[in-house]
Design a protein around this motif. Structure first.
Motif, short mmCIF file in Angstrom:
data_model
loop_
_atom_site.label_atom_id
_atom_site.label_comp_id
_atom_site.label_asym_id
_atom_site.label_seq_id
_atom_site.Cartn_x
_atom_site.Cartn_y
_atom_site.Cartn_z
N THR A 154 -2.85 0.55 -0.68
CA THR A 154 -3.08 0.28 -2.10
C THR A 154 -2.36 1.30 -2.99
OG1 THR A 154 -5.20 1.46 -2.06
CG2 THR A 154 -5.26 -0.93 -1.73
N ALA A 155 -2.33 2.56 -2.56
CA ALA A 155 -1.60 3.57 -3.34
C ALA A 155 -0.11 3.23 -3.39
CB ALA A 155 -1.81 4.96 -2.73
N ASN A 156 0.44 2.75 -2.28
CA ASN A 156 1.85 2.35 -2.28
C ASN A 156 2.09 1.14 -3.17
OD1 ASN A 156 2.62 4.42 -0.61
ND2 ASN A 156 2.73 3.18 1.24
N ALA A 157 1.15 0.20 -3.20
CA ALA A 157 1.30 -0.96 -4.07
C ALA A 157 1.35 -0.53 -5.53
CB ALA A 157 0.15 -1.95 -3.84
N VAL A 158 0.56 0.47 -5.87
CA VAL A 158 0.55 0.96 -7.25
C VAL A 158 1.82 1.75 -7.55
CG1 VAL A 158 -0.62 2.56 -8.83
CG2 VAL A 158 -1.95 0.96 -7.45
N ARG A 159 2.22 2.59 -6.63
CA ARG A 159 3.36 3.46 -6.88
C ARG A 159 4.70 2.73 -6.78
NH1 ARG A 159 4.60 9.45 -4.50
NH2 ARG A 159 6.45 9.75 -5.75
N HIS A 160 4.85 1.88 -5.77
CA HIS A 160 6.14 1.26 -5.52
C HIS A 160 6.19 -0.22 -5.87
CE1 HIS A 160 7.29 4.94 -3.53
NE2 HIS A 160 6.22 4.85 -2.76
N GLY A 161 5.05 -0.85 -6.11
CA GLY A 161 5.03 -2.28 -6.38
C GLY A 161 4.51 -2.65 -7.74
N ARG A 180 4.96 10.27 3.06
CA ARG A 180 4.18 10.38 4.30
C ARG A 180 3.13 9.29 4.46
NH1 ARG A 180 5.69 15.23 2.57
NH2 ARG A 180 6.58 16.67 4.08
N GLY A 181 2.92 8.49 3.42
CA GLY A 181 1.88 7.47 3.46
C GLY A 181 2.08 6.45 4.56
N LEU A 182 3.28 5.89 4.65
CA LEU A 182 3.53 4.91 5.71
C LEU A 182 3.58 5.56 7.09
CD1 LEU A 182 5.99 2.33 4.15
CD2 LEU A 182 3.59 2.02 4.76
N LEU A 183 3.93 6.85 7.15
CA LEU A 183 3.84 7.55 8.44
C LEU A 183 2.39 7.63 8.91
CD1 LEU A 183 6.40 10.47 8.06
CD2 LEU A 183 6.56 8.50 9.57
N LEU A 184 1.48 7.87 7.97
CA LEU A 184 0.06 7.85 8.33
C LEU A 184 -0.36 6.47 8.81
CD1 LEU A 184 -1.60 9.89 5.45
CD2 LEU A 184 -1.63 10.45 7.87
N VAL A 185 0.04 5.45 8.08
CA VAL A 185 -0.29 4.08 8.48
C VAL A 185 0.29 3.78 9.86
CG1 VAL A 185 0.06 1.64 7.93
CG2 VAL A 185 -0.55 3.24 6.12
N ALA A 186 1.54 4.16 10.08
CA ALA A 186 2.19 3.89 11.37
C ALA A 186 1.47 4.59 12.52
CB ALA A 186 3.65 4.33 11.32
N GLY A 237 -7.28 1.20 -10.03
CA GLY A 237 -7.44 0.00 -9.22
C GLY A 237 -7.38 0.32 -7.73
N ALA A 238 -6.45 1.20 -7.34
CA ALA A 238 -6.34 1.59 -5.93
C ALA A 238 -7.61 2.34 -5.49
CB ALA A 238 -5.11 2.47 -5.73
N ARG A 239 -8.12 3.20 -6.34
CA ARG A 239 -9.34 3.94 -6.00
C ARG A 239 -10.53 2.98 -5.87
NH1 ARG A 239 -9.14 7.33 -9.93
NH2 ARG A 239 -10.55 6.24 -11.33
N LEU A 240 -10.64 2.03 -6.77
CA LEU A 240 -11.71 1.05 -6.69
C LEU A 240 -11.61 0.21 -5.41
CD1 LEU A 240 -14.16 -0.37 -7.91
CD2 LEU A 240 -12.57 -1.82 -9.20
N ALA A 241 -10.41 -0.18 -5.06
CA ALA A 241 -10.21 -0.95 -3.82
C ALA A 241 -10.68 -0.14 -2.62
CB ALA A 241 -8.74 -1.33 -3.67
#
Length: 166
Positions: free
Chosen positions: A74-81, A131-137, A39-43
């Motif tokens: 989206t990857a964080n939503a899948v992994r942590h949510g 590191r995902g949110l560090l990239l976003v930040a 789902g994250a990849r499709l998004a």
């Protein structure tokens, strides 16, 4: 994403006439996706295609930043949510001049919230994640999160302001 998907559908699309007096000035895309890596990849792929259709072409810095921010959220939503049987919701809004983009990803898990932007920890040198949110930040002009109104979960959002479309 660096390569344009090879599809002749761009030339065979049915194009409706636009009434420029009533046409929306901004672009918005939203959809629910399964809370899985697929789902994250499709998004991510749909956002890449949609942003290109909105005249922010592949192989531009603006396009790549938008897609990378959406991919991380989206990857964080899948992994942590992830909650079994529940989807995540993606909303992408691009201003008419393509100088401001807002991405929002909403999941249904309330107890696992990200740190506040000002308290984002740096992962250790041996850490394999974080590191995902560090990239976003670093890519987004600003980002944050809030609890989902009217139900369980949270929305993580990021805004990117671009000086000039590239």
């Amino acid at each position: 994403m660096r390569s344009r998907p090879g599809s002749p559908s761009r030339t065979t699309e049915h194009i409706r006439p636009i009434d420029y007096l009533t046409a929306p000035r901004d672009h918005t895309f939203e959809m629910c996706f399964t809370s899985t890596p697929r789902g994250a990849r499709l998004a991510r792929r749909l956002v890449a295609h949609r942003v290109d259709a909105w005249e922010i072409p592949y192989d531009t810095c603006t396009h790549d930043v938008i897609v990378l921010v959406v991919a991380e959220l989206t990857a964080n939503a899948v992994r942590h949510g992830h909650v079994p049987g529940r989807d995540f919701h993606l909303l992408l809004h691009v201003s008419e001049s393509a100088d401001m983009v807002r991405a929002e990803v909403t999941d249904t898990r309330t107890e696992r919230t990200p740190p506040r932007p000002e308290a984002l920890p740096a992962p250790g040198s041996e850490a394999t994640g974080g590191r995902g949110l560090l990239l976003v930040a670093n890519l987004a002009t600003r980002w944050g999160w809030h609890l989902r109104p009217g139900g369980p979960g949270k929305t993580v959002w990021a805004e990117c302001v671009f000086a000039t479309p590239t």
